[in-house]
Design a protein around this motif. Structure first.
Motif, mmCIF file in Angstrom:
data_model
loop_
_atom_site.group_PDB
_atom_site.id
_atom_site.type_symbol
_atom_site.label_atom_id
_atom_site.label_comp_id
_atom_site.label_asym_id
_atom_site.label_seq_id
_atom_site.Cartn_x
_atom_site.Cartn_y
_atom_site.Cartn_z
ATOM 1 N N MET A 1 0.893 -0.737 -0.360
ATOM 2 C CA MET A 1 0.103 0.319 -0.067
ATOM 3 C C MET A 1 0.881 1.417 -0.134
ATOM 4 N N GLY A 2 2.010 1.058 0.484
ATOM 5 C CA GLY A 2 2.482 2.330 0.856
ATOM 6 C C GLY A 2 3.923 2.370 -0.589
ATOM 7 N N LYS A 3 4.048 4.123 -0.527
ATOM 8 C CA LYS A 3 4.887 4.232 -2.148
ATOM 9 C C LYS A 3 6.300 3.099 -2.169
ATOM 10 N N ASP A 4 6.538 3.155 -3.488
ATOM 11 C CA ASP A 4 7.781 2.485 -3.295
ATOM 12 C C ASP A 4 9.081 3.747 -2.569
ATOM 13 N N TYR A 5 10.120 3.241 -1.964
ATOM 14 C CA TYR A 5 11.171 3.895 -1.833
ATOM 15 C C TYR A 5 12.010 4.818 -2.834
ATOM 16 N N SER A 6 12.045 3.618 -4.115
ATOM 17 C CA SER A 6 13.444 3.965 -4.767
ATOM 18 C C SER A 6 12.492 5.128 -5.806
ATOM 19 N N THR A 7 10.676 5.408 -5.860
ATOM 20 C CA THR A 7 10.295 6.696 -6.874
ATOM 21 C C THR A 7 10.756 7.674 -6.040
ATOM 22 N N LEU A 8 10.634 7.475 -4.316
ATOM 23 C CA LEU A 8 10.752 8.536 -3.602
ATOM 24 C C LEU A 8 12.569 9.214 -3.667
ATOM 25 N N GLU A 9 12.941 8.145 -3.487
ATOM 26 C CA GLU A 9 14.556 8.685 -3.322
ATOM 27 C C GLU A 9 14.640 9.582 -4.968
ATOM 28 N N LYS A 10 13.531 8.585 -6.189
ATOM 29 C CA LYS A 10 13.924 9.400 -7.583
ATOM 30 C C LYS A 10 13.837 10.852 -7.780
ATOM 31 N N ILE A 11 12.861 11.276 -6.893
ATOM 32 C CA ILE A 11 12.606 11.951 -6.904
ATOM 33 C C ILE A 11 13.248 13.671 -5.934
ATOM 34 N N ILE A 12 13.373 12.919 -4.458
ATOM 35 C CA ILE A 12 14.258 13.440 -3.361
ATOM 36 C C ILE A 12 15.456 14.093 -4.666
ATOM 37 N N GLY A 13 15.932 12.850 -5.750
ATOM 38 C CA GLY A 13 17.469 13.336 -5.993
ATOM 39 C C GLY A 13 17.475 13.738 -6.857
ATOM 40 N N TYR A 14 16.185 14.424 -7.316
ATOM 41 C CA TYR A 14 16.284 15.707 -8.498
ATOM 42 C C TYR A 14 17.025 16.591 -8.733
ATOM 43 N N LYS A 15 18.056 16.775 -9.621
ATOM 44 C CA LYS A 15 18.787 17.925 -9.418
ATOM 45 C C LYS A 15 18.154 20.031 -10.724
ATOM 46 N N THR A 16 16.892 19.167 -11.210
ATOM 47 C CA THR A 16 16.589 20.568 -11.532
ATOM 48 C C THR A 16 15.428 20.611 -11.467
ATOM 49 N N TRP A 17 14.898 19.640 -9.774
ATOM 50 C CA TRP A 17 13.412 20.578 -9.019
ATOM 51 C C TRP A 17 14.256 20.931 -8.022
ATOM 52 N N SER A 18 13.583 22.801 -8.447
ATOM 53 C CA SER A 18 13.628 23.028 -6.782
ATOM 54 C C SER A 18 13.170 22.185 -5.265
ATOM 55 N N ASP A 19 13.327 22.663 -4.092
ATOM 56 C CA ASP A 19 13.396 22.231 -3.585
ATOM 57 C C ASP A 19 11.786 22.610 -2.962
ATOM 58 N N LYS A 20 11.186 23.663 -4.200
ATOM 59 C CA LYS A 20 9.459 23.308 -3.370
ATOM 60 C C LYS A 20 8.505 22.584 -4.045
ATOM 61 N N LYS A 21 9.392 22.027 -5.418
ATOM 62 C CA LYS A 21 8.617 21.296 -6.342
ATOM 63 C C LYS A 21 8.065 19.735 -6.310
ATOM 64 N N LYS A 22 9.893 18.993 -5.074
ATOM 65 C CA LYS A 22 10.026 18.074 -4.427
ATOM 66 C C LYS A 22 8.756 18.503 -3.247
ATOM 67 N N LEU B 1 -6.031 4.694 1.291
ATOM 68 C CA LEU B 1 -6.899 3.691 2.501
ATOM 69 C C LEU B 1 -8.111 3.745 2.653
ATOM 70 N N GLY B 2 -8.872 2.246 2.704
ATOM 71 C CA GLY B 2 -10.308 2.794 2.845
ATOM 72 C C GLY B 2 -10.153 1.493 3.889
ATOM 73 N N ILE B 3 -11.684 1.804 3.567
ATOM 74 C CA ILE B 3 -12.830 0.651 5.387
ATOM 75 C C ILE B 3 -12.051 -0.853 4.646
ATOM 76 N N GLU B 4 -11.658 -1.268 4.209
ATOM 77 C CA GLU B 4 -10.669 -2.670 3.372
ATOM 78 C C GLU B 4 -9.542 -3.059 3.590
ATOM 79 N N SER B 5 -8.959 -2.168 4.231
ATOM 80 C CA SER B 5 -7.887 -1.461 4.883
ATOM 81 C C SER B 5 -7.468 -2.303 5.989
ATOM 82 N N THR B 6 -6.357 -3.099 5.468
ATOM 83 C CA THR B 6 -5.224 -3.790 6.902
ATOM 84 C C THR B 6 -4.979 -2.712 7.288
ATOM 85 N N SER B 7 -4.837 -3.289 9.062
ATOM 86 C CA SER B 7 -3.816 -3.110 10.014
ATOM 87 C C SER B 7 -2.758 -3.035 9.558
ATOM 88 N N LYS B 8 -2.082 -3.548 8.936
ATOM 89 C CA LYS B 8 -0.476 -3.895 8.279
ATOM 90 C C LYS B 8 -0.491 -2.722 6.936
#
Length: 76
Positions: free
Chosen positions: A1-22, A37-44
């Motif tokens: 359910m959570g976002k893939d960390y590699s995608t987040l790392e890629k966004i954080i590492g963008y050199k051409t994006w401003s901090d605000k855009k990141k 997240l919905g009513i059927e989402s597990t605690s995990k």
């Protein structure tokens, strides 16, 4: 359910994006995770989203300490 960390790392590492855009994109991803997240989402699933969300907030804190600290403070 959570976002893939590699995608987040890629966004954080963008050199051409401003901090605000990141930060905007990271907060959009965070919002999307909680929206899917919905009513059927597990605690995990909920725990994984919360863990990913804190990871996002820590990354934001490195770019903007005031905003990141506030997000982490109010996350719990």
């Amino acid at each position: 359910m959570g976002k893939d960390y590699s995608t987040l790392e890629k966004i954080i590492g963008y050199k051409t994006w401003s901090d605000k855009k990141k930060i905007d994109e990271l907060l959009r991803i965070d919002c999307d995770m909680y929206t899917n997240l919905g009513i059927e989402s597990t605690s995990k699933d909920r725990a994984e989203v919360k863990k990913t969300s804190k990871y996002i907030y820590r990354a934001i804190q490195k770019m903007d300490p005031i905003v990141g600290k506030s997000l982490l403070f109010y996350a719990d």
